[in-house]
Write a protein that holds these residues in place. Structure first.
Motif, short mmCIF file in Angstrom:
data_model
loop_
_atom_site.label_atom_id
_atom_site.label_comp_id
_atom_site.label_asym_id
_atom_site.label_seq_id
_atom_site.Cartn_x
_atom_site.Cartn_y
_atom_site.Cartn_z
N PHE A 117 11.03 32.59 -5.52
CA PHE A 117 10.64 32.99 -6.87
C PHE A 117 10.58 34.50 -7.05
CE2 PHE A 117 8.90 28.68 -6.44
CZ PHE A 117 9.41 28.09 -7.60
N PHE A 118 10.43 35.24 -5.94
CA PHE A 118 10.32 36.70 -6.03
C PHE A 118 11.28 37.33 -5.02
CE2 PHE A 118 6.19 34.91 -7.16
CZ PHE A 118 6.00 35.45 -8.43
N PRO A 119 12.57 37.35 -5.32
CA PRO A 119 13.56 37.88 -4.37
C PRO A 119 13.40 39.39 -4.17
CG PRO A 119 14.56 37.45 -6.51
CD PRO A 119 13.18 36.87 -6.56
N LEU A 120 13.82 39.84 -3.00
CA LEU A 120 13.77 41.26 -2.70
C LEU A 120 14.78 42.02 -3.56
CD1 LEU A 120 13.56 41.23 1.20
CD2 LEU A 120 11.81 42.04 -0.35
N PRO A 121 14.40 43.18 -4.08
CA PRO A 121 15.30 43.92 -4.95
C PRO A 121 16.54 44.44 -4.24
CG PRO A 121 13.35 45.22 -4.42
CD PRO A 121 13.09 43.83 -3.93
N ASN A 122 16.41 44.83 -2.96
CA ASN A 122 17.55 45.40 -2.23
C ASN A 122 18.16 44.43 -1.23
OD1 ASN A 122 17.26 47.88 -3.56
ND2 ASN A 122 15.68 48.52 -2.10
N GLY A 123 17.78 43.17 -1.33
CA GLY A 123 18.41 42.13 -0.52
C GLY A 123 18.33 42.34 0.97
N GLU A 124 19.50 42.39 1.62
CA GLU A 124 19.59 42.42 3.07
C GLU A 124 18.86 43.62 3.69
OE1 GLU A 124 23.04 42.47 6.57
OE2 GLU A 124 23.59 42.46 4.44
N THR A 125 19.04 44.80 3.09
CA THR A 125 18.42 46.01 3.64
C THR A 125 16.91 45.90 3.64
OG1 THR A 125 20.29 47.34 2.85
CG2 THR A 125 18.26 48.50 3.44
N SER A 126 16.33 45.43 2.54
CA SER A 126 14.88 45.31 2.44
C SER A 126 14.35 44.28 3.43
CB SER A 126 14.48 44.93 1.02
OG SER A 126 14.82 45.95 0.11
N PHE A 127 15.06 43.16 3.56
CA PHE A 127 14.59 42.10 4.46
C PHE A 127 14.65 42.56 5.91
CE2 PHE A 127 15.29 38.17 6.95
CZ PHE A 127 14.09 37.54 6.64
N GLU A 128 15.69 43.30 6.27
CA GLU A 128 15.80 43.82 7.62
C GLU A 128 14.65 44.79 7.91
OE1 GLU A 128 19.10 46.43 10.01
OE2 GLU A 128 19.80 44.63 8.96
N THR A 129 14.29 45.59 6.92
CA THR A 129 13.17 46.52 7.06
C THR A 129 11.86 45.76 7.27
OG1 THR A 129 14.26 48.16 5.65
CG2 THR A 129 11.88 48.39 5.96
N VAL A 130 11.69 44.68 6.51
CA VAL A 130 10.48 43.85 6.65
C VAL A 130 10.37 43.30 8.07
CG1 VAL A 130 9.39 41.69 5.94
CG2 VAL A 130 10.33 43.24 4.21
N LEU A 131 11.48 42.81 8.60
CA LEU A 131 11.47 42.24 9.95
C LEU A 131 11.19 43.30 11.00
CD1 LEU A 131 14.39 39.63 9.90
CD2 LEU A 131 11.94 39.23 9.70
#
Length: 311
Positions: A117-131
């Motif tokens: 319901f709340f996707p990351l705005p920068n997609g892959e880059t943001s998710f990699e940063t989160v991990l």
């Protein structure tokens, strides 16, 4: 608006708080039982009090041990002793795994629904940063969810204290065989919980960025396997090298406490790291592997001299 990164950090905090609350309740229960026993048996409970103080985790497992029929006629020697020990401890260890899996799955499902319901705005880059930001937390989490300390204390209370006085049990080949059998079983229990954690990381990554993060998931898998092996090995290693417990259930070797204290301090230091990188991941994986390799060599050479009952 909450970000997935902040929700991940909240989830990690929830896991740690759950284990803290569980440990607090357990300690309150043990303390209440201890106090009532002191009132009734004040002249006869010196050994009992020491046992409760130094073997809280092992005793809690021991209370739930069950004797179940199973054919171990194909086994002999220490293989038979260890198989019987883990079979009797199976119910309580499995229950602990189920609880941890349920908690991780509930948090994983919640994060997955949130990401839908709340996707990351920068997609892959943001998710990699989160991990990458979450990787240092893994050391701290694994420190608390590992079954190593519980199993080691229960081993001494319910098994080793009765047979360490026999010379055959302290022979080099017997010690090596028993050590690696126990390491394998501890690794399986730790690995089962950590595998579920990795599963939900994979699910979350697919929901957030599809299959684009598959290559990065190998990094997560590497660090999780390394930490699983490290924490499965560490408690067993220092137990065999130091064997700090006496027949009266006292800890007579301060190095044993220092070794665990250093691991805890390192876990705290990891919480201060804002974001990890590949250097951190590879370094931690290499150190873990070297620790296990060198430790295995030390076990074969030193444990036959140190793995014995202390007076």
């Amino acid at each position: 608006m909450f970000s997935v990164g902040s929700i991940v950090n909240l989830a990690i905090s929830a896991i740690l708080m759950t284990h803290f609350i569980k440990s607090t309740k357990m300690m309150n229960f043990v303390n209440s039982q201890f106090q009532s026993s002191t009132q009734l048996f004040s002249d006869e409970d010196t050994v009992y009090k020491t046992k409760q103080k130094n073997f809280v985790e092992g005793q809690n497992l021991s209370k739930s041990m069950r004797i179940e029929d199973e054919d171990f006629s194909h086994l002999s020697g220490t293989d038979y002793i260890n198989a019987l020990f883990f079979r009797r401890l199976k119910c309580v260890l499995n229950r602990g795994v189920y609880i941890k899996v349920a908690i991780i799955s509930a948090i994983g499902m919640g994060l997955t629904l949130f990401a839908l319901f709340f996707p990351l705005p920068n997609g892959e880059t943001s998710f990699e940063t989160v991990l990458y930001n979450a990787i240092p937390f893994l050391f701290y989490i694994f420190f608390f969810i590992s079954v190593g300390r519980n199993v080691v204390q229960s081993m001494f209370v319910n098994c080793d204290v009765s047979v360490l006085s026999y010379p055959f049990y302290r022979q080099k080949q017997v010690i090596i065989s028993s050590f690696f059998y126990r390491l394998k079983r501890i690794f399986i229990y730790n690995g089962a919980v950590n595998a579920i954690l990795f599963f939900w990381i994979v699910v979350l990554s697919i929901v957030v960025v599809g299959t684009k993060a598959i290559s990065f998931l190998w990094v997560i898998l590497l660090i999780m396997l390394s930490l699983t092996l490290l924490f499965s090995f560490h408690e067993l290693f220092i137990y065999y090298i130091l064997q700090p417990f006496t027949t009266n259930f006292q800890v007579v070797n301060p190095v044993y406490k220092w070794a665990n204290g250093l691991f805890y301090i390192f876990a705290i230091i990891n919480l201060q790291i804002d974001s990890a990188d590949m250097i951190y991941v590879v370094s931690l994986a290499d150190v873990s592997l070297l620790y296990v390799i060198i430790g295995s060599i030390v076990i074969s050479r030193v444990a036959p001299k140190t793995f014995k009952l202390k007076n």
